[in-house]
Design a protein around this motif. Structure first.
Motif, PDB file in Angstrom:
ATOM      1  N   ASN A 149       0.880  -1.167   0.000  1.00 10.74           N
ATOM      2  CA  ASN A 149       0.000   0.000   0.000  1.00 10.74           C
ATOM      3  C   ASN A 149       0.921   1.222   0.000  1.00 10.74           C
ATOM      4  N   ILE A 150       1.283   1.701  -1.184  1.00 11.79           N
ATOM      5  CA  ILE A 150       2.299   2.752  -1.297  1.00 11.79           C
ATOM      6  C   ILE A 150       1.916   3.993  -0.501  1.00 11.79           C
ATOM      7  N   ARG A 151       0.670   4.400  -0.564  1.00 12.83           N
ATOM      8  CA  ARG A 151       0.222   5.615   0.137  1.00 12.83           C
ATOM      9  C   ARG A 151       0.531   5.528   1.630  1.00 12.83           C
ATOM     10  N   GLN A 152       0.293   4.351   2.222  1.00 11.34           N
ATOM     11  CA  GLN A 152       0.375   4.221   3.676  1.00 11.34           C
ATOM     12  C   GLN A 152       1.668   3.556   4.166  1.00 11.34           C
ATOM     13  N   TYR A 153       2.518   3.102   3.241  1.00  9.29           N
ATOM     14  CA  TYR A 153       3.711   2.374   3.657  1.00  9.29           C
ATOM     15  C   TYR A 153       4.686   3.264   4.425  1.00  9.29           C
ATOM     16  N   SER A 154       4.708   4.552   4.103  1.00  9.75           N
ATOM     17  CA  SER A 154       5.674   5.472   4.706  1.00  9.75           C
ATOM     18  C   SER A 154       5.025   6.825   4.942  1.00  9.75           C
ATOM     19  N   PRO A 155       5.640   7.664   5.791  1.00 13.48           N
ATOM     20  CA  PRO A 155       5.102   9.027   5.956  1.00 13.48           C
ATOM     21  C   PRO A 155       5.075   9.790   4.635  1.00 13.48           C
ATOM     22  N   GLU A 156       6.069   9.511   3.744  1.00 15.58           N
ATOM     23  CA  GLU A 156       6.101  10.192   2.450  1.00 15.58           C
ATOM     24  C   GLU A 156       5.030   9.664   1.503  1.00 15.58           C
ATOM     25  N   GLY A 157       4.736   8.375   1.598  1.00 20.21           N
ATOM     26  CA  GLY A 157       3.748   7.761   0.706  1.00 20.21           C
ATOM     27  C   GLY A 157       4.199   7.747  -0.737  1.00 20.21           C
ATOM     28  N   THR A 158       5.478   7.435  -0.975  1.00 21.61           N
ATOM     29  CA  THR A 158       6.032   7.502  -2.324  1.00 21.61           C
ATOM     30  C   THR A 158       6.664   6.174  -2.738  1.00 21.61           C
TER      31      THR A 158
END
Length: 478
Positions: A51-60
């Motif tokens: 889930n790219i949006r939620q994987y990191s604070p950046e969401g990238t």
């Protein structure tokens, strides 16, 4: 004049050299760093839903790409990317029954990013995640780490901003007034509630080719390795029967369907379906409404109704379960580790959803930005150890040439699950107390084994009594 001619020749040579470098660079970008996916890949693979949006604070893409080596530690061989395409603005979902059009406060409206499954352009990249170059680097990095990349594909509907709405309205289902509709329940004619998307109509044969071409773009131009197909059985089988062979002509691909319909696993269509039935029984065992007997019934049903080379994806969570039904800790309680182990030991391919490796204990927001924890705690080493066993022990092969699966009768089959898997002189046994109470039982197991999760040697005598605590399990390696 001579100087002018010489300068022109020099510039021509320089430009030609630059063009050659561009061509060389493009060719290099296309160079395969990983052999095409084969049936053998599925035998010992772990799949990861990103889930790219939620994987990191950046969401990238870039924030995810740098962690691909961490996924390799978990035995991941297939990365499934949730939809990476631009999201439709029109009718964008907000909260509850509200769409963004219902919210007047600009700041409040801005936080609702919409559903990744409401796609406005099938061949573009969501700019929130990065650029196409960023995406290409993700695929390249995955390939360099021995992992394949499959894209989430939504063939059933588009967002309301998709150009087909105006350019090809004939591609869509319409109501009695001739208006394009959101997806409707065919039995009741009522909306499923997916009001942020417009329902495609596969009665129009031109749509078949158009959709196939959109899928081929990602294989031919972006070197991806397959697709996870959303609500696959809501799309007529005729489309998949035409499209999938064309995709495979372009490149060997792995096809995962969000469905467990057996007809879609036949004749070289989809490679793997969702193990929904086993998953729901696991949830219900923790609730106390079902028992191990019901899980054994699922195994019997699979043996009876499916072919030997059909593959199921086994999971304790995924994006829908987490956001709408709760985390695995909400649904499975203290049984999470035992059920996780079971998804690796039973026939099929185990799934890790974004954040499970970091003990994610909250429901990720579906229409807003959120993030997962990134501290390794209890589950990362468990997934790591299970992934190593799955990757390297042929007794856990779960693809089209799967290891054998033999249930072992115990004296307490209501609460205790026991089975053995075997292939190529390798044998692995699972024994688990899938209940909230201490259980005493006997099982037809004897010999000396290694308890895989602890490393200790265990010698079992014939008709030996076991005393297992709630959710206790053994993985025994011969």
């Amino acid at each position: 004049m001579k100087k002018t001619i010489l300068l022109a020749l020099t510039l021509t040579a320089f430009i030609s050299c630059k063009d050659d470098k561009k061509t060389e660079s493009a060719t290099t970008a296309k160079t395969e760093t990983l052999a095409p996916i084969t049936d053998a890949t599925a035998e010992n693979a772990v799949i990861y839903e990103a889930n790219i949006r939620q994987y990191s604070p950046e969401g990238t893409f870039n924030a995810f790409t740098k962690d691909i080596p961490e996924l390799k530690k978990l035995g991941v061989k297939i990365i499934w990317l949730m939809p990476i395409y631009p999201i439709s603005m029109k009718n964008r979902k907000a909260t509850g029954e509200l769409s963004v059009e219902d919210i007047k406060d600009p700041k409040e409206k801005a936080k609702y990013l919409g559903s990744a499954y409401a796609i406005s352009d099938y061949t573009a990249i969501n700019p929130d995640y990065g650029t196409k170059e960023d995406f290409r680097n993700l695929v390249k990095t995955a390939h360099e780490n021995g992992m394949y990349v499959i894209l989430d594909w939504v063939a059933n509907h588009t967002g309301w901003d998709h150009k087909w709405i105006t350019e090809h309205p004939e591609y869509y289902q319409k109501n009695a007034k001739g208006e394009v509709t959101d997806p409707l329940n065919p039995e009741t004619g009522k909306s499923w509630g997916w009001t942020d998307v417009a329902h495609l109509d596969y009665a129009n044969k031109e749509l078949h080719k158009a959709m196939e071409n959109e899928m081929l773009y990602w294989i031919k131009e972006e070197n991806i390795d397959g697709f996870r197909c959303d609500v696959a059985d809501n799309v007529p089988a005729e489309f998949w029967q035409k499209a999938i062979p064309q995709l495979r002509k372009a490149k060997p691909v792995f096809m995962l369907m969000e469905s467990n319909k057996n007809y879609l696993l036949k004749d070289g269509l989809f490679d793997m379906g969702y193990g929904w039935e086993a998953h729901h029984v696991m949830n219900d065992i923790n609730k106390g409404t079902k028992t191990v007997k019901d899980l054994n019934n699922v195994f019997d049903k699979i043996a009876k109704e499916y072919e030997k080379n059909d593959i199921f994806m086994n999971f304790t969570s995924n994006h829908d379960e987490n956001s709408w039904n709760g985390t695995e800790y909400e649904r499975m309680g203290d049984g999470v580790e035992a059920f996780t182990a079971l998804t690796y030991l039973m026939p099929g391919m185990p799934l890790i959803y974004t954040g499970q490796e970091y003990d994610l204990k909250h429901r990720l927001k579906f229409f807003e930005k959120d993030s997962i924890p990134k501290a390794k705690a209890k589950m990362f080493p468990i997934y790591e150890k299970l992934g190593e066993l799955k990757n390297n022990n042929s007794a856990l092969n779960g693809g089209k040439n799967a290891a054998s699966f033999k249930r072992l009768a115990t004296s307490n089959d209501i609460n205790v699950l026991a089975f053995e898997r075997e292939k190529e002189n390798q044998k692995v046994l699972f024994i688990g107390n899938l209940s909230k109470k201490d259980q005493q039982f006997t099982a037809p197991i004897e010999g000396t084994f290694t308890n895989y999760m602890t490393g200790e040697k265990i010698t079992l005598a014939k008709d030996q009594k076991f005393n297992f605590k709630p959710w206790q399990y053994y993985i025994l390696v011969k």
